[in-house]
Design a protein around this motif. Structure first.
Motif, PDB file in Angstrom:
ATOM      1  N   TYR A  27       0.816  -1.235  -0.096  1.00  0.00           N
ATOM      2  CA  TYR A  27       0.090   0.023  -0.106  1.00  0.00           C
ATOM      3  C   TYR A  27       1.026   1.240  -0.026  1.00  0.00           C
ATOM      4  O   TYR A  27       0.689   2.243  -0.995  1.00  0.00           O
ATOM      5  CB  TYR A  27      -0.965  -0.047   1.205  1.00  0.00           C
ATOM      6  CG  TYR A  27      -1.859   1.170   1.248  1.00  0.00           C
ATOM      7  CD1 TYR A  27      -3.169   1.169   0.375  1.00  0.00           C
ATOM      8  CD2 TYR A  27      -1.525   2.210   2.001  1.00  0.00           C
ATOM      9  CE1 TYR A  27      -3.800   2.280   0.357  1.00  0.00           C
ATOM     10  CE2 TYR A  27      -2.560   3.679   2.001  1.00  0.00           C
ATOM     11  CZ  TYR A  27      -3.501   3.427   1.364  1.00  0.00           C
ATOM     12  OH  TYR A  27      -4.289   4.396   1.251  1.00  0.00           O
ATOM     13  N   SER A  28       1.960   1.096   0.801  1.00  0.00           N
ATOM     14  CA  SER A  28       2.786   2.474   0.999  1.00  0.00           C
ATOM     15  C   SER A  28       3.663   2.632  -0.229  1.00  0.00           C
ATOM     16  O   SER A  28       4.268   3.767  -0.428  1.00  0.00           O
ATOM     17  CB  SER A  28       3.785   2.301   2.334  1.00  0.00           C
ATOM     18  OG  SER A  28       4.524   1.101   2.105  1.00  0.00           O
ATOM     19  N   ASN A  29       3.956   1.490  -1.048  1.00  0.00           N
ATOM     20  CA  ASN A  29       4.734   1.572  -2.228  1.00  0.00           C
ATOM     21  C   ASN A  29       4.352   0.514  -3.337  1.00  0.00           C
ATOM     22  O   ASN A  29       4.950  -0.558  -3.207  1.00  0.00           O
ATOM     23  CB  ASN A  29       6.368   1.165  -1.675  1.00  0.00           C
ATOM     24  CG  ASN A  29       7.178   1.259  -2.990  1.00  0.00           C
ATOM     25  OD1 ASN A  29       6.934   1.663  -3.996  1.00  0.00           O
ATOM     26  ND2 ASN A  29       8.506   0.941  -2.782  1.00  0.00           N
ATOM     27  N   GLY A  55       4.628  -5.561   5.245  1.00  0.00           N
ATOM     28  CA  GLY A  55       3.638  -4.483   5.062  1.00  0.00           C
ATOM     29  C   GLY A  55       2.139  -4.730   4.558  1.00  0.00           C
ATOM     30  O   GLY A  55       2.036  -5.525   3.957  1.00  0.00           O
ATOM     31  N   ASP A  56       1.419  -3.839   4.717  1.00  0.00           N
ATOM     32  CA  ASP A  56      -0.179  -3.925   4.230  1.00  0.00           C
ATOM     33  C   ASP A  56       0.002  -3.616   2.818  1.00  0.00           C
ATOM     34  O   ASP A  56       0.682  -3.072   2.199  1.00  0.00           O
ATOM     35  CB  ASP A  56      -0.824  -3.114   4.857  1.00  0.00           C
ATOM     36  CG  ASP A  56      -1.072  -3.212   6.420  1.00  0.00           C
ATOM     37  OD1 ASP A  56      -0.973  -4.244   6.848  1.00  0.00           O
ATOM     38  OD2 ASP A  56      -1.063  -2.210   7.022  1.00  0.00           O
ATOM     39  N   VAL A  73      -6.397   0.129   2.354  1.00  0.00           N
ATOM     40  CA  VAL A  73      -5.242  -0.776   2.961  1.00  0.00           C
ATOM     41  C   VAL A  73      -5.901  -2.165   3.199  1.00  0.00           C
ATOM     42  O   VAL A  73      -7.009  -2.341   3.454  1.00  0.00           O
ATOM     43  CB  VAL A  73      -4.837  -0.088   4.483  1.00  0.00           C
ATOM     44  CG1 VAL A  73      -4.058  -1.103   5.370  1.00  0.00           C
ATOM     45  CG2 VAL A  73      -4.136   1.073   4.247  1.00  0.00           C
ATOM     46  N   THR A 127      -2.589  -3.579  -0.751  1.00  0.00           N
ATOM     47  CA  THR A 127      -3.988  -2.592  -1.455  1.00  0.00           C
ATOM     48  C   THR A 127      -5.046  -3.560  -1.697  1.00  0.00           C
ATOM     49  O   THR A 127      -4.997  -4.757  -2.479  1.00  0.00           O
ATOM     50  CB  THR A 127      -3.290  -1.857  -2.436  1.00  0.00           C
ATOM     51  OG1 THR A 127      -2.231  -1.099  -2.225  1.00  0.00           O
ATOM     52  CG2 THR A 127      -4.579  -0.882  -3.057  1.00  0.00           C
TER      53      THR A 127
END
Length: 182
Positions: free
Chosen positions: A114-116, A126-127, A149, A129
């Motif tokens: 989600y963050s990248n 990490g989460d 997220v 999308t």
């Protein structure tokens, strides 16, 4: 259910045309790995860019059918069905690429973080999308631009996935070394 959502009727889960829900991101990755071995062709979750392109075509429209929300073209909260339905229920909601159910019905997991979103490594922490909204989403979430997220281990009654077939030039990290050589 505490949040007021309705579960899909059990009879719908037996139909092959219904999206599979109650699966985590990890479940989707495991299924893609299994399906890759089963059919002998690489399949995986889509990247966010691939998902967006399938949903909008070249003109990057807000909804698969155009720029104005129309309740009759997808399974959203406005329609009031309250659970997933067969994927072919809304043919008028198809995208310019011919993809159906790109918004509404069930959220769809994507490969990247989600963050990248460019980081599509399955091993990255990490989460992830989810895209497209669901039967429980309003028009602002059943939108090709909406992204949320996705906690990788979470399963929910309006979240599923879509697979894409890929070439060997984009080899997901879950394909084994044995498969890469063969």
């Amino acid at each position: 259910i505490p949040d007021g959502r309705v579960n899909a009727p059990l009879t719908s889960l037996a139909r092959t045309t219904h999206p599979r829900v109650h699966v985590s991101w990890f479940d989707a990755i495991a299924y893609a790995r299994w399906h890759t071995e089963r059919i002998g062709s690489l399949v995986r979750l889509p990247t966010e860019w691939e998902w967006f392109l399938a949903a909008t075509g070249a003109d990057e429209r807000r909804y698969p059918w155009g720029n104005k929300f129309q309740t009759s073209r997808c399974n959203s909260r406005q329609l009031g069905i309250g659970h997933v339905v067969a994927s072919d229920t809304f043919p008028a909601g198809a995208s310019p690429t011919g993809a159906i159910d790109m918004v509404g019905n069930a959220w769809e997991r994507c490969l990247g973080l989600y963050s990248n979103p460019a980081n599509v490594s399955v091993g990255a922490a990490g989460d992830r999308t989810i895209r497209g909204g669901s039967w429980a989403s309003d028009a602002t979430r059943c939108d090709t631009r909406s992204r949320q997220v996705c906690v990788t281990g979470r399963r929910f009654n309006d979240g599923g996935f879509r697979l894409v077939r890929t070439s060997e030039s984009f080899m997901p990290s879950y394909v084994s070394v044995r498969q890469r050589v063969e």
